[in-house]
Design an enzyme around this catalytic site. Sequence first.
Site, PDB file in Angstrom:
ATOM      1  N   HIS A  77       0.817  -1.222   0.000  1.00 35.41           N
ATOM      2  CA  HIS A  77       0.000   0.000   0.000  1.00 35.41           C
ATOM      3  C   HIS A  77       0.850   1.272   0.000  1.00 35.41           C
ATOM      4  O   HIS A  77       0.326   2.367  -0.234  1.00 35.41           O
ATOM      5  CB  HIS A  77      -0.948  -0.001   1.204  1.00 35.41           C
ATOM      6  CG  HIS A  77      -2.307   0.527   0.887  1.00 35.41           C
ATOM      7  ND1 HIS A  77      -2.527   1.527  -0.034  1.00 35.41           N
ATOM      8  CD2 HIS A  77      -3.532   0.193   1.364  1.00 35.41           C
ATOM      9  CE1 HIS A  77      -3.823   1.792  -0.102  1.00 35.41           C
ATOM     10  NE2 HIS A  77      -4.454   0.993   0.720  1.00 35.41           N
ATOM     11  N   ARG A  78       2.133   1.154   0.264  1.00 36.28           N
ATOM     12  CA  ARG A  78       3.007   2.324   0.181  1.00 36.28           C
ATOM     13  C   ARG A  78       3.191   2.773  -1.259  1.00 36.28           C
ATOM     14  O   ARG A  78       3.482   3.945  -1.523  1.00 36.28           O
ATOM     15  CB  ARG A  78       4.374   2.008   0.806  1.00 36.28           C
ATOM     16  CG  ARG A  78       4.332   1.698   2.295  1.00 36.28           C
ATOM     17  CD  ARG A  78       5.692   1.246   2.806  1.00 36.28           C
ATOM     18  NE  ARG A  78       6.142   0.022   2.133  1.00 36.28           N
ATOM     19  CZ  ARG A  78       7.323  -0.551   2.341  1.00 36.28           C
ATOM     20  NH1 ARG A  78       8.180  -0.012   3.210  1.00 36.28           N
ATOM     21  NH2 ARG A  78       7.660  -1.656   1.711  1.00 36.28           N
TER      22      ARG A  78
END
Length: 251
Positions: free
Chosen positions: A224-225
Amino acid sequence: KAATNAQTSQQMSAVPAASDETELVPMSMMRKVIARRMSESYFGAPTFMQTWEVDMTEMNALRAKLIEPIMEKTGKKITVTDLLSLALVRMLLKHKYINSSLSEDGNQIIFHNYVNLAVAVGLEEGLIVPVVKHAEKMSLSELVVAIKDLTARTVSKKLLPDEQMGSTFTISNLGMYGVSHFSAIINQPNAAILSVAATVKKPVVINNEIVIRPMMNMSLTSDHRLIDGLVAAKFMTDLKALIENPFSLLI
């Protein structure tokens, strides 16, 4: 000192002792590396999963038509994994965030203008992930040969260290073992990994009629980064469309 001795005693008592009912075996170096890398990936990256169901009718039909000509040209039998790998390579070049990685300092996104595709191979001793370098430059026949060669040398333990490094994306297929659904842990420093499950005949609704189709679940685990839900969904939508209409792979 008494407290220290008590703490040491507690730690020792927490370690199981060998008995007639148990067996203590030291972890191999390979298992230790796998344990460390999986822990770093699982606890170090915030991930999310998306699962899609794909109709494999056309992909299976294409594979059936290609078995003989690919065998004649390469001496290898083409598999669903080979075709899925080619579809992935095509899509990864169009979705740069899925084929990216995070810089070591965590401040930059590295976009790869090439595809080094890792194909997970499970052994009794542990999981090995050989890498097909510059898969985007390969034809289907070349990709089939490359995957078969790397897999064979992985199983025979003849894989070179460099052939396990530099991947930009990973595919893990457990469909041949009947697994209906799973979500793999990201092979760092990749931004995502695709998990491929078994193809199962199911009743589905097409044009308001119930028909039996070979359906497969595939799951994308994303960091998700680097990847947001919408970005992952667009990638999976395009990948699903290509798998369900795969003849454009040959163009």
